[in-house]
Design an enzyme around this catalytic site. Structure first.
Site, PDB file in Angstrom:
ATOM      1  N   ASP A  91      -0.789   1.353  -0.250  1.00 52.76           N
ATOM      2  CA  ASP A  91      -1.230   1.699  -1.923  1.00 52.76           C
ATOM      3  C   ASP A  91      -0.606   3.033  -2.476  1.00 52.76           C
ATOM      4  O   ASP A  91      -0.218   3.923  -1.287  1.00 52.76           O
ATOM      5  CB  ASP A  91      -2.810   2.258  -1.480  1.00 52.76           C
ATOM      6  CG  ASP A  91      -3.565   2.326  -2.840  1.00 52.76           C
ATOM      7  OD1 ASP A  91      -3.166   1.495  -3.985  1.00 52.76           O
ATOM      8  OD2 ASP A  91      -4.928   2.001  -2.953  1.00 52.76           O
ATOM      9  N   ASN A  93      -2.988  -9.477  -6.615  1.00 55.17           N
ATOM     10  CA  ASN A  93      -1.999  -9.489  -7.301  1.00 55.17           C
ATOM     11  C   ASN A  93      -1.447 -10.078  -8.257  1.00 55.17           C
ATOM     12  O   ASN A  93      -0.595  -9.451  -8.678  1.00 55.17           O
ATOM     13  CB  ASN A  93      -1.233  -8.820  -6.042  1.00 55.17           C
ATOM     14  CG  ASN A  93      -1.400  -7.634  -5.674  1.00 55.17           C
ATOM     15  OD1 ASN A  93      -0.993  -6.842  -4.014  1.00 55.17           O
ATOM     16  ND2 ASN A  93      -2.931  -6.115  -6.217  1.00 55.17           N
TER      17      ASN A  93
END
Length: 237
Positions: free
Chosen positions: A6, A54
């Site tokens: 991340d 995503n």
């Protein structure tokens, strides 16, 4: 063990760079972590590269990520094979993944299939809830009676069912969310949330996380056990 990678976009934003520069820097960090994990004897490593959620990102960003993964697979396939790493992809059957990339993924998996040095899994197009649904569908198709379903049998119908439960999850950037990641396998995982954005997370922060993990006591809902000591050569999942 597993890493939720991340912070690529925030890394780029802090440097006034385009988002794609963050993803490229994140690719380099991933390669460093793979080598570091292998050097200390980690046997199972999963990297969360692209989630099922995503796909909702802007189309140009998704297209860039597909190209980046494809170039990584092509460029590093032989090196990964030479290091004895078995490469697998969790979620890569999604039809939205470009056909050329799916072929390259299949070729890498086939090339490294017999390797036993370390199993590297890229969670790519992965969603933990989707895995649970797939397992339920598989059980139904197999005609298994509800009363016969055990945890062990359910786990055997998950994608990549030989993957052991995860001992340690590292999520970079300080965010503290599961993000629909391997929901079944992380049930009793230890979690560490280092502050570094993923492109800044290399060998040294990774080893610091392993050291922190080695000092924890894992209870599994019962009485305290001994610390989770992680010597070199450990079969950390």
């Amino acid at each position: 063990m597993a890493c939720i990678m991340d912070g690529n976009r925030r890394w780029a934003a802090r440097r006034s760079l385009p988002e794609n520069a963050g993803h490229r820097a994140g690719q380099a960090a991933a390669l460093d972590v793979i080598d570091a994990a292998r050097s200390v004897g980690v046997r199972w490593l999963t990297l969360f590269a692209f989630s099922s959620e995503n796909w909702h990102r802007p189309g140009d960003e998704v297209a860039f990520l597909m190209r980046l993964v494809q170039s990584t697979v092509r460029r590093h396939a032989l090196a990964l094979h030479a290091k004895g790493i078995r490469c697998r992809f969790l979620g890569a059957s999604d039809p939205r993944i470009p056909a050329g990339l799916r072929r390259d993924i299949a070729a890498l998996e086939n090339l490294t299939r017999e390797n036993r040095g370390m199993t590297l899994t890229a969670a790519f197009g992965h969603g933990g809830r989707g895995d649970l649904v797939q397992a339920a569908q598989s059980l139904i198709r197999a005609g298994i009676p509800a009363e016969s379903v055990t945890e062990e049998l359910f786990a055997a119908h998950l994608p990549l069912p030989d993957t052991p439960d995860v001992d340690l999850v590292i999520r970079t950037s300080g965010e503290q969310r599961i993000s629909n990641f391997m929901l079944w396998q992380v049930a009793y995982a230890e979690w560490i949330f280092p502050p570094e954005l993923w492109p800044d997370f290399g060998t040294e922060p990774f080893l610091q996380c392993l050291d922190a993990f080695s000092r924890r006591q894992r209870r599994f809902g019962a009485r305290p056990r001994t610390a989770a000591h992680v010597p070199t050569g450990v079969n950390l999942a």
